[in-house]
Design a protein around this motif. Sequence first.
Motif, PDB file in Angstrom:
ATOM      1  N   LEU A 199       0.885  -1.122  -0.101  1.00 49.25           N
ATOM      2  CA  LEU A 199      -0.070  -0.024  -0.125  1.00 49.25           C
ATOM      3  C   LEU A 199       0.880   1.189   0.016  1.00 49.25           C
ATOM      4  O   LEU A 199       2.015   1.233   0.720  1.00 49.25           O
ATOM      5  N   ASN A 231      -4.472  11.762   0.963  1.00 50.26           N
ATOM      6  CA  ASN A 231      -5.686  11.157   1.854  1.00 50.26           C
ATOM      7  C   ASN A 231      -6.127   9.907   1.555  1.00 50.26           C
ATOM      8  O   ASN A 231      -7.308   9.354   2.216  1.00 50.26           O
ATOM      9  N   ARG A 280      -8.032   4.593  -7.197  1.00 45.20           N
ATOM     10  CA  ARG A 280      -8.729   4.896  -5.964  1.00 45.20           C
ATOM     11  C   ARG A 280     -10.294   4.339  -5.956  1.00 45.20           C
ATOM     12  O   ARG A 280     -10.921   4.579  -7.228  1.00 45.20           O
ATOM     13  N   ASP A 327      -2.268  10.203  -7.294  1.00 39.49           N
ATOM     14  CA  ASP A 327      -1.853   8.924  -6.643  1.00 39.49           C
ATOM     15  C   ASP A 327      -0.804   8.169  -7.695  1.00 39.49           C
ATOM     16  O   ASP A 327       0.018   7.657  -6.978  1.00 39.49           O
ATOM     17  N   GLN A 332      -4.991   5.575   0.586  1.00 39.62           N
ATOM     18  CA  GLN A 332      -3.916   4.479   0.317  1.00 39.62           C
ATOM     19  C   GLN A 332      -4.262   3.830  -0.904  1.00 39.62           C
ATOM     20  O   GLN A 332      -5.271   3.354  -1.292  1.00 39.62           O
ATOM     21  N   SER A 354      -7.578  -0.388  -2.887  1.00 39.11           N
ATOM     22  CA  SER A 354      -7.315   0.819  -2.610  1.00 39.11           C
ATOM     23  C   SER A 354      -8.332   1.645  -1.617  1.00 39.11           C
ATOM     24  O   SER A 354      -9.576   1.235  -1.718  1.00 39.11           O
ATOM     25  N   ASP A 358       0.790   5.246   0.380  1.00 34.15           N
ATOM     26  CA  ASP A 358       0.228   6.648   1.041  1.00 34.15           C
ATOM     27  C   ASP A 358       0.205   7.667  -0.134  1.00 34.15           C
ATOM     28  O   ASP A 358       1.337   8.125  -0.721  1.00 34.15           O
ATOM     29  N   LYS A 404       7.303   6.371  -4.170  1.00 40.97           N
ATOM     30  CA  LYS A 404       7.460   5.319  -3.424  1.00 40.97           C
ATOM     31  C   LYS A 404       8.286   3.885  -3.827  1.00 40.97           C
ATOM     32  O   LYS A 404       9.107   3.530  -3.186  1.00 40.97           O
TER      33      LYS A 404
END
Length: 301
Positions: free
Chosen positions: A6, A11, A58, A76, A13, A63, A8, A83
């Motif tokens: 996951l 707001n 999302r 996103d 994940q 998600s 971040d 990441k």
Amino acid sequence: MIHDSLVDAGNVQIAVRDFGGDAPPLLLLHGAGGNLAQMTVLARALRPHHRVVTVDLRGHGRSADGPWSWDAALGDLAAVCVKLELDRPAVVGHSLGGMVATLWGERHPESPGVVSLDGNPPPTRPDQLLGLDREKAEAELERLAAVFDMVEAAAGQTVEAGELADLVERQQMAARDMGANEKVWIEGFRRNLVHGKDGRTTFRPTFEVVTQLRTLMNELDLTPVHAATTCPSLLVLATRDLPEQEPFADLYAAHRRFLLAQARAVPNLRHLQLADASHAMVVEQPTLLASVITDFLTEHR
């Protein structure tokens, strides 16, 4: 080594599946109402040439829910890139994912390439139905809107525990009818289920998300986006109807003519009409699509 995680993204994940490897990175995006599991066969076919990362958009799969906008979806993806340390990824998407990929290409001229797999908003205006007279076009669009109204109203439905086994069996039959990988198909079906403590199961995406997506897609005009995109861009177009589209055969044939004319009018946009392919081309021809995508991205590397 395949790794699920996951990420971040402000707001929400975002769930991702990293197929690993040291090859050039590629983000692979599913369509509306789907999830990353449904892209597994295509991801595996792409993996020999790319580090493939699939994403639950999302409100889909694993998600989190969050207000849907094009900016939010692109944000996103940017968070996923940071990441997972994906430097200048290619972005490939199907349907809704193809629209997101197209928008990514406009905003990221440094991208090695974006590929849209039939990622086109649905027709909403008579001028988007090339070759149909206005009266017939308006009547067909009204009929189609009524179907989408029913689909939207059914979104986020809840089923009792005893009904779930029958639903899974019907999905298995659907996979066999499509000639799809049954295990992957069922994983995709189950990934959009939320099991409540009361024994009832709710389908994702929610009614709210479906309503937001329908509005966004109906209002989206990709023609100026394609014209403004400077990174390599490929649009793969369907050439035949899905069974559920057959009652609207004239409408969809006219819309395919419109999409082809629009693609031909954009000098920097490559396009391909995929033979014997419907909107479900990711399921129907994953190996061929992987070859098309890899050849296109290799050419522009």
